[in-house]
Design a protein around this motif. Structure first.
Motif, PDB file in Angstrom:
ATOM      1  N   GLN A 106      64.119  66.613  38.217  1.00 37.77           N
ATOM      2  CA  GLN A 106      65.169  65.932  38.964  1.00 37.77           C
ATOM      3  C   GLN A 106      66.430  65.854  38.104  1.00 37.77           C
ATOM      4  OE1 GLN A 106      65.149  64.895  42.076  1.00 37.77           O
ATOM      5  NE2 GLN A 106      62.956  65.082  42.592  1.00 37.77           N
ATOM      6  N   ASP A 107      67.588  65.991  38.748  1.00 37.70           N
ATOM      7  CA  ASP A 107      68.851  65.971  37.999  1.00 37.70           C
ATOM      8  C   ASP A 107      69.023  64.713  37.148  1.00 37.70           C
ATOM      9  OD1 ASP A 107      69.398  68.406  39.048  1.00 37.70           O
ATOM     10  OD2 ASP A 107      70.720  67.652  40.647  1.00 37.70           O
ATOM     11  N   PRO A 108      68.781  63.530  37.698  1.00 40.84           N
ATOM     12  CA  PRO A 108      68.966  62.317  36.881  1.00 40.84           C
ATOM     13  C   PRO A 108      68.061  62.308  35.644  1.00 40.84           C
ATOM     14  CG  PRO A 108      68.799  61.737  39.203  1.00 40.84           C
ATOM     15  CD  PRO A 108      68.422  63.181  39.102  1.00 40.84           C
ATOM     16  N   ILE A 109      66.864  62.883  35.811  1.00 45.04           N
ATOM     17  CA  ILE A 109      65.935  62.904  34.660  1.00 45.04           C
ATOM     18  C   ILE A 109      66.488  63.801  33.565  1.00 45.04           C
ATOM     19  CG2 ILE A 109      63.613  63.570  33.917  1.00 45.04           C
ATOM     20  CD1 ILE A 109      62.614  62.842  36.704  1.00 45.04           C
ATOM     21  N   HIS A 110      67.034  64.970  33.959  1.00 43.85           N
ATOM     22  CA  HIS A 110      67.598  65.877  32.955  1.00 43.85           C
ATOM     23  C   HIS A 110      68.830  65.273  32.303  1.00 43.85           C
ATOM     24  CE1 HIS A 110      69.265  70.020  31.723  1.00 43.85           C
ATOM     25  NE2 HIS A 110      68.309  69.650  30.881  1.00 43.85           N
ATOM     26  N   LEU A 111      69.670  64.623  33.119  1.00 43.79           N
ATOM     27  CA  LEU A 111      70.868  63.976  32.568  1.00 43.79           C
ATOM     28  C   LEU A 111      70.486  62.895  31.564  1.00 43.79           C
ATOM     29  CD1 LEU A 111      73.066  63.665  35.787  1.00 43.79           C
ATOM     30  CD2 LEU A 111      73.585  65.022  33.740  1.00 43.79           C
ATOM     31  N   ASN A 112      69.469  62.131  31.894  1.00 41.81           N
ATOM     32  CA  ASN A 112      69.024  61.067  30.991  1.00 41.81           C
ATOM     33  C   ASN A 112      68.537  61.643  29.660  1.00 41.81           C
ATOM     34  OD1 ASN A 112      68.374  58.272  30.436  1.00 41.81           O
ATOM     35  ND2 ASN A 112      66.232  58.896  30.605  1.00 41.81           N
ATOM     36  N   ALA A 113      67.832  62.781  29.746  1.00 39.37           N
ATOM     37  CA  ALA A 113      67.362  63.430  28.525  1.00 39.37           C
ATOM     38  C   ALA A 113      68.528  63.950  27.693  1.00 39.37           C
ATOM     39  CB  ALA A 113      66.412  64.570  28.877  1.00 39.37           C
ATOM     40  N   LEU A 114      69.538  64.492  28.387  1.00 40.82           N
ATOM     41  CA  LEU A 114      70.732  64.973  27.671  1.00 40.82           C
ATOM     42  C   LEU A 114      71.447  63.842  26.964  1.00 40.82           C
ATOM     43  CD1 LEU A 114      72.301  67.585  30.115  1.00 40.82           C
ATOM     44  CD2 LEU A 114      71.695  67.972  27.715  1.00 40.82           C
ATOM     45  N   ASN A 115      71.562  62.725  27.647  1.00 37.33           N
ATOM     46  CA  ASN A 115      72.239  61.573  27.057  1.00 37.33           C
ATOM     47  C   ASN A 115      71.545  61.104  25.779  1.00 37.33           C
ATOM     48  OD1 ASN A 115      74.334  61.321  28.937  1.00 37.33           O
ATOM     49  ND2 ASN A 115      73.010  60.213  30.372  1.00 37.33           N
ATOM     50  N   LYS A 116      70.218  61.249  25.744  1.00 37.37           N
ATOM     51  CA  LYS A 116      69.472  60.760  24.586  1.00 37.37           C
ATOM     52  C   LYS A 116      69.649  61.646  23.363  1.00 37.37           C
ATOM     53  CE  LYS A 116      65.872  58.205  27.005  1.00 37.37           C
ATOM     54  NZ  LYS A 116      64.422  58.087  27.309  1.00 37.37           N
ATOM     55  N   ILE A 117      69.813  62.951  23.579  1.00 39.43           N
ATOM     56  CA  ILE A 117      69.869  63.843  22.415  1.00 39.43           C
ATOM     57  C   ILE A 117      71.294  64.211  22.004  1.00 39.43           C
ATOM     58  CG2 ILE A 117      67.645  64.870  23.051  1.00 39.43           C
ATOM     59  CD1 ILE A 117      69.182  67.385  23.862  1.00 39.43           C
ATOM     60  N   THR A 118      72.289  63.910  22.865  1.00 33.86           N
ATOM     61  CA  THR A 118      73.674  64.251  22.536  1.00 33.86           C
ATOM     62  C   THR A 118      74.224  63.281  21.493  1.00 33.86           C
ATOM     63  OG1 THR A 118      73.995  65.056  24.783  1.00 33.86           O
ATOM     64  CG2 THR A 118      75.972  64.662  23.472  1.00 33.86           C
TER      65      THR A 118
ATOM     66  N   LEU B 153      68.636  73.015  26.520  1.00 32.48           N
ATOM     67  CA  LEU B 153      67.257  73.481  26.397  1.00 32.48           C
ATOM     68  C   LEU B 153      66.358  72.400  25.781  1.00 32.48           C
ATOM     69  CD1 LEU B 153      67.876  77.123  25.187  1.00 32.48           C
ATOM     70  CD2 LEU B 153      66.541  76.496  27.196  1.00 32.48           C
ATOM     71  N   GLN B 154      66.862  71.776  24.748  1.00 31.57           N
ATOM     72  CA  GLN B 154      66.080  70.736  24.076  1.00 31.57           C
ATOM     73  C   GLN B 154      65.830  69.543  24.995  1.00 31.57           C
ATOM     74  OE1 GLN B 154      68.080  69.807  20.392  1.00 31.57           O
ATOM     75  NE2 GLN B 154      68.256  71.978  19.867  1.00 31.57           N
ATOM     76  N   ALA B 155      66.809  69.199  25.798  1.00 35.68           N
ATOM     77  CA  ALA B 155      66.653  68.081  26.722  1.00 35.68           C
ATOM     78  C   ALA B 155      65.559  68.381  27.743  1.00 35.68           C
ATOM     79  CB  ALA B 155      67.972  67.797  27.433  1.00 35.68           C
ATOM     80  N   TYR B 156      65.558  69.618  28.260  1.00 31.90           N
ATOM     81  CA  TYR B 156      64.520  69.958  29.236  1.00 31.90           C
ATOM     82  C   TYR B 156      63.132  70.007  28.580  1.00 31.90           C
ATOM     83  CZ  TYR B 156      61.976  72.143  33.002  1.00 31.90           C
ATOM     84  OH  TYR B 156      61.047  72.384  33.990  1.00 31.90           O
ATOM     85  N   TYR B 157      63.040  70.537  27.368  1.00 28.68           N
ATOM     86  CA  TYR B 157      61.724  70.615  26.700  1.00 28.68           C
ATOM     87  C   TYR B 157      61.169  69.211  26.437  1.00 28.68           C
ATOM     88  CZ  TYR B 157      57.973  72.138  23.656  1.00 28.68           C
ATOM     89  OH  TYR B 157      56.742  72.377  23.130  1.00 28.68           O
ATOM     90  N   GLU B 158      62.077  68.261  26.210  1.00 30.42           N
ATOM     91  CA  GLU B 158      61.638  66.869  26.034  1.00 30.42           C
ATOM     92  C   GLU B 158      60.932  66.378  27.300  1.00 30.42           C
ATOM     93  OE1 GLU B 158      60.937  63.424  24.080  1.00 30.42           O
ATOM     94  OE2 GLU B 158      62.167  65.008  23.175  1.00 30.42           O
ATOM     95  N   ILE B 159      61.446  66.786  28.445  1.00 19.35           N
ATOM     96  CA  ILE B 159      60.826  66.397  29.724  1.00 19.35           C
ATOM     97  C   ILE B 159      59.459  67.053  29.863  1.00 19.35           C
ATOM     98  CG2 ILE B 159      61.066  66.567  32.246  1.00 19.35           C
ATOM     99  CD1 ILE B 159      64.146  66.542  31.740  1.00 19.35           C
TER     100      ILE B 159
END
Length: 615
Positions: A494-506, A536-542
């Protein structure tokens, strides 16, 4: 008058000795210790000569270890009908004979059979019952002489073996320890007396017999008298000095009767030791009388405690037998009802185990959580290798460039990097499944053993069911794991899930001016602000988060929850047309144990009846 005194003494003594002998005959000593006199001494202490003088029979003689098995001497004074008779018994064998000259040969043959020919020892008891008008009423147990140095053919630890055997007898409070010590040795250094002192430090149940008084050095007589008068090593039951036949007298065929008279003459004519006669501290005759009285007193004192021990043993055995008797009824209807009960109990335990409510040896869910944590730790460890690989791929992005113009992203690279790295997780996931399967089978096996240990046929059938179900469930679980990895090839979240992961690693440095985080309205912005590697890293975290939970839940569902349910259902299918009597056939061990418990209970009942008459 003398005959009347002896008759009265015999009437007051014989019943107690007969009681213990009868109890030992039915084997009660296997359950509770019985009062007895144990005879110990160093090698060449004169122990055999003393016993020979008391019993009137020629026991085996020789150098080294002569007594290689405990020898129980039951002496019974009979005045009518028997001149001399003996019964030798050990194990299931019993031999009667009327020739006293055969005693030594019979004992030696019995020892060879039990301990082997040579110089080995054995703790199996040999019983020699002697009935004669010339013996006293007493029972003695002769133990091997204490060896200090092994001789040819003996094991190096023979001394330890002998001491262990002796200790087994003399350490019990019910035992009177008769220690044979030569007068011509330092009594304080005698190994036999040391052993007696270790188990009876106050000397309450120890009597010492001093032998070979004719071999002492002149001038040491007073020292010997101090020992006899309890001034050196005090013993509650005291000391008695005897002078038995020596080897030369045996060679000269001097009878025991002649030897007894020679012994009395020796003490009467001895300048220092004649006083011991009037004090009743010398001669084999006095020794025999004292031993009889000590044994009877000890028996009387021990009877109340013996009775209580027998009652306690009876109670314990009844409880054990009750557990053993909780077996299947013999009638078909009752047997089927019994089978339903134990199957229901088994299913209840399996259900409780699958819910984490039953712990047999180790907590199942603690084990599972530990393995699932290892899986989670492995997933987290792969993040670094993925990040390193991602940077390498992006560095060579030109190699993967398609028709896009510079500055545009190639989604195929994104998929390729993720799919290949996620695929490396599939083998560890299957390994986790195998590990969990082993843990669950072990736990199920514990329940099976607890419920069906007595019934080998039912146990084997149940174990086969468990293995078959687990194999089938493992195939299903492997298929679902394979499907899970196929789904991961779709690269979706889901888009919000990916965005949340991006926010954590940026890193915060990218947003020093605004301190903003990404939102769905900022899609065009985050493509410009995020690196390809970070996406890529954000998605792999998911992916890691999904795998960390979904794989354990999937494995637990198939291997534990569903298996427990299927097993419970399958167990009741045994009721359809099965041979119930075969399913409930017991192990031979259970039958043997039941017979053994009943036999022990029977002999305890006999013993309790006999003892109760004396209390």
């Amino acid at each position: 008058m003398k005959g009347e005194v002896h008759s009265h003494f015999e009437e007051s003594v014989r019943p107690y000795i007969d009681l213990i002998d009868n109890l030992r005959s039915v084997g009660i000593q296997k359950d509770v210790p019985l009062p007895h006199i144990a005879v110990i001494g160093d090698q060449s202490s004169g122990k055999s000569s003393v016993l020979e003088a008391i019993s009137g029979v020629a026991l085996p003689r020789g150098s080294g270890i002569v007594t290689r098995c405990p020898l129980e001497l039951r002496l019974k004074k009979v005045t009518v009908g028997v001149s001399w008779k003996a019964v030798l018994s050990y194990g299931d064998k019993k031999t009667e004979f009327v020739d006293s000259s055969l005693v030594g040969n019979y004992i030696e043959a019995a020892q060879n059979e039990l301990a082997g020919k040579g110089v080995g020892i054995c703790d199996e008891l040999i019983t020699l019952e002697v009935m004669s008008p010339d013996v006293c009423d007493v029972t003695l147990i002769d133990l091997p002489g204490i060896a200090r140095v092994p001789v040819k053919g003996q094991p190096e630890d023979i001394g330890i073996q002998i001491k262990s055997l002796i200790t087994k007898f003399i350490q019990m409070p019910e035992t009177i320890n008769m220690v044979v010590v030569p007068c011509n040795t330092d009594i304080a250094t005698t190994e036999a007396l040391k052993m007696a002192q270790e188990v009876d430090p106050e000397g309450k149940r120890t009597i010492a017999i001093l032998t070979k008084p004719d071999l002492i050095d002149k001038g040491t007589e007073r020292n010997i008298l101090d020992i006899v008068h309890n001034k050196v090593i005090p013993l509650r039951k005291g000391y008695i000095m005897v002078k038995c036949r020596g080897q030369q007298q045996i060679n000269e065929n001097i009878s025991l009767e002649e030897a007894a008279q020679m012994e009395r003459d020796f003490f009467q004519n001895h300048d220092h030791f004649r006083c011991l006669l009037s004090e009743e501290k010398a001669t084999v005759k006095y020794l025999a009388s004292k031993l009889t009285q000590h044994l009877v007193d000890h028996i009387k004192k021990s009877l109340p405690q013996l009775n209580e021990q027998i009652k306690k043993q009876q109670c314990d055995l009844r409880n054990e037998l009750k557990e053993c008797e909780a077996g299947p009824p013999q009638d078909p209807k009752g047997a089927k009802k019994f089978l339903i009960e134990i199957l229901t109990s088994f299913n209840d335990q399996i259900k409780s185990l699958s819910l984490g409510e039953l712990i047999i040896k180790r907590n199942l869910f603690l084990q599972l959580r530990a393995k699932y944590k290892e899986w989670n730790d492995h997933l987290n460890d792969t993040k670094k290798t993925f990040n390193d690989l991602t940077e390498e791929k992006i560095a060579h992005k030109e190699e993967y460039r398609g028709r896009e113009l510079p500055g545009f992203s190639n989604y195929k690279i994104f998929e390729d990097v993720l799919q290949k790295h996620v695929a490396t997780l599939q083998k560890p996931a299957i390994d986790l499944l195998d590990t969990i399967k082993g843990i669950i089978i072990e736990q199920f096996t514990d329940v099976v053993n607890q419920c069906f240990q007595k019934y080998p046929v039912l146990l084997d059938i149940t174990m086969d069911k468990i293995y078959n179900l687990q194999s089938n469930q493992q195939e299903k679980a492997e298929q679902r794991i394979s499907e899970q990895f196929e789904m991961e090839n779709m690269v979706y979240t889901q888009d919000p899930i990916h965005l949340n992961a991006l926010n954590k690693i940026t890193t915060e440095e990218m947003f020093l001016d605004t301190k903003d985080t990404f939102s769905e309205e900022q899609f065009p912005v985050f493509e410009r602000k995020c690196t390809y590697s970070e996406m890529l890293q954000a998605y792999y975290e998911i992916v890691v988060q999904r795998m960390a939970d979904q794989l354990p839940m999937m494995i637990s569902l198939f291997m534990l929850k569903q298996t427990a349910h299927l097993l419970s259902t399958d167990m009741f299918s045994l009721l359809d047309g099965a041979d119930v009597s075969e399913l409930l056939s017991e192990t031979s061990d259970v039958s043997i144990r039941r017979r053994d418990l009943q036999a022990r209970l029977d002999r305890l009942r006999i013993a309790q009846e006999k003892v109760s008459h004396f209390i």
